[in-house]
Design a protein around this motif. Structure first.
Motif, PDB file in Angstrom:
ATOM      1  N   ASP A  46      -2.394  -4.786   6.062  1.00 56.62           N
ATOM      2  CA  ASP A  46      -1.767  -4.695   4.735  1.00 56.62           C
ATOM      3  C   ASP A  46      -0.433  -3.967   4.764  1.00 56.62           C
ATOM      4  N   GLY A  47      -0.001  -3.525   5.930  1.00 57.39           N
ATOM      5  CA  GLY A  47       1.276  -2.829   6.046  1.00 57.39           C
ATOM      6  C   GLY A  47       1.102  -1.455   6.660  1.00 57.39           C
ATOM      7  N   PRO A  48       2.222  -0.745   6.827  1.00 52.58           N
ATOM      8  CA  PRO A  48       2.181   0.564   7.486  1.00 52.58           C
ATOM      9  C   PRO A  48       1.326   1.566   6.714  1.00 52.58           C
ATOM     10  N   ARG A  49       0.723   2.469   7.460  1.00 50.31           N
ATOM     11  CA  ARG A  49      -0.091   3.525   6.848  1.00 50.31           C
ATOM     12  C   ARG A  49       0.123   4.825   7.616  1.00 50.31           C
ATOM     13  N   ARG A  50      -0.070   5.910   6.905  1.00 49.46           N
ATOM     14  CA  ARG A  50       0.016   7.230   7.523  1.00 49.46           C
ATOM     15  C   ARG A  50      -1.316   7.575   8.180  1.00 49.46           C
ATOM     16  N   PHE A  51      -1.252   8.499   9.147  1.00 47.63           N
ATOM     17  CA  PHE A  51      -2.431   8.895   9.907  1.00 47.63           C
ATOM     18  C   PHE A  51      -3.577   9.296   8.985  1.00 47.63           C
ATOM     19  N   ASN A  52      -3.325  10.227   8.069  1.00 49.38           N
ATOM     20  CA  ASN A  52      -4.407  10.726   7.200  1.00 49.38           C
ATOM     21  C   ASN A  52      -4.940   9.644   6.266  1.00 49.38           C
ATOM     22  N   GLU A  53      -4.100   8.712   5.895  1.00 48.89           N
ATOM     23  CA  GLU A  53      -4.539   7.597   5.058  1.00 48.89           C
ATOM     24  C   GLU A  53      -5.534   6.728   5.842  1.00 48.89           C
ATOM     25  N   ILE A  54      -5.207   6.457   7.094  1.00 47.56           N
ATOM     26  CA  ILE A  54      -6.113   5.674   7.957  1.00 47.56           C
ATOM     27  C   ILE A  54      -7.422   6.441   8.131  1.00 47.56           C
ATOM     28  N   LYS A  55      -7.315   7.740   8.397  1.00 50.43           N
ATOM     29  CA  LYS A  55      -8.511   8.560   8.617  1.00 50.43           C
ATOM     30  C   LYS A  55      -9.436   8.533   7.399  1.00 50.43           C
ATOM     31  N   ARG A  56      -8.865   8.631   6.206  1.00 54.53           N
ATOM     32  CA  ARG A  56      -9.681   8.581   4.981  1.00 54.53           C
ATOM     33  C   ARG A  56     -10.352   7.219   4.817  1.00 54.53           C
ATOM     34  N   MET A  57      -9.647   6.158   5.173  1.00 57.78           N
ATOM     35  CA  MET A  57     -10.158   4.805   4.942  1.00 57.78           C
ATOM     36  C   MET A  57     -11.188   4.360   5.974  1.00 57.78           C
TER      37      MET A  57
END
Length: 133
Positions: A46-57
């Motif tokens: 879905d596009g670029p993501r930040r590290f913590n965003e990936i970790k939460r998801m």
């Protein structure tokens, strides 16, 4: 006690793989097939993501495992890491062209797993029920 239903297992003839690099393909499949890589690739579709965003998801992944997964995907040319000079530094992860080519089959695999989750759980319960001691 478990009793195998099939005792004859098909075996490749000797030297069947001489014309291909099985170890090379196996190492690639190991990378793209591990559960954390699959989740990360699906999310980055879905596009670029930040590290913590990936970790939460990605529920259940540790910070260390996410770091190792992203590093491996970056090493294989599937993900890029961009550091923005802010305070604190912002780091984005994004699929490369190669990674975007992999995203479609990974997304299809994830959708298939989601669509058939109940059937798989039922099959497992039936199997476990038949094989209880």
């Amino acid at each position: 006690m478990l009793k195998p239903a099939h005792i004859k297992v098909p075996v490749l003839p000797p030297h069947a793989h001489e014309s291909s690099d099985c170890r090379g393909v196996a190492s690639i499949l190991a990378r793209v097939g591990d559960k954390w890589s699959v989740f990360v690739i699906m999310l980055l579709g879905d596009g670029p993501r930040r590290f913590n965003e990936i970790k939460r998801m990605v529920g259940g992944i540790s910070q260390r495992m996410l770091t190792l997964t992203l590093r491996g995907l970056e090493r294989d040319g599937l993900v890029t890491r961009t550091v923005f000079p802010t305070i604190p530094p912002r780091v984005d992860y994004e699929l490369t062209d190669l990674g975007r080519g992999l995203w479609k089959p990974v997304e299809a695999l994830g959708k298939w797993a989601s669509d058939h989750q109940a059937e798989i759980e039922d099959a497992r319960a039936r199997f476990d029920g038949r094989n209880e001691v």
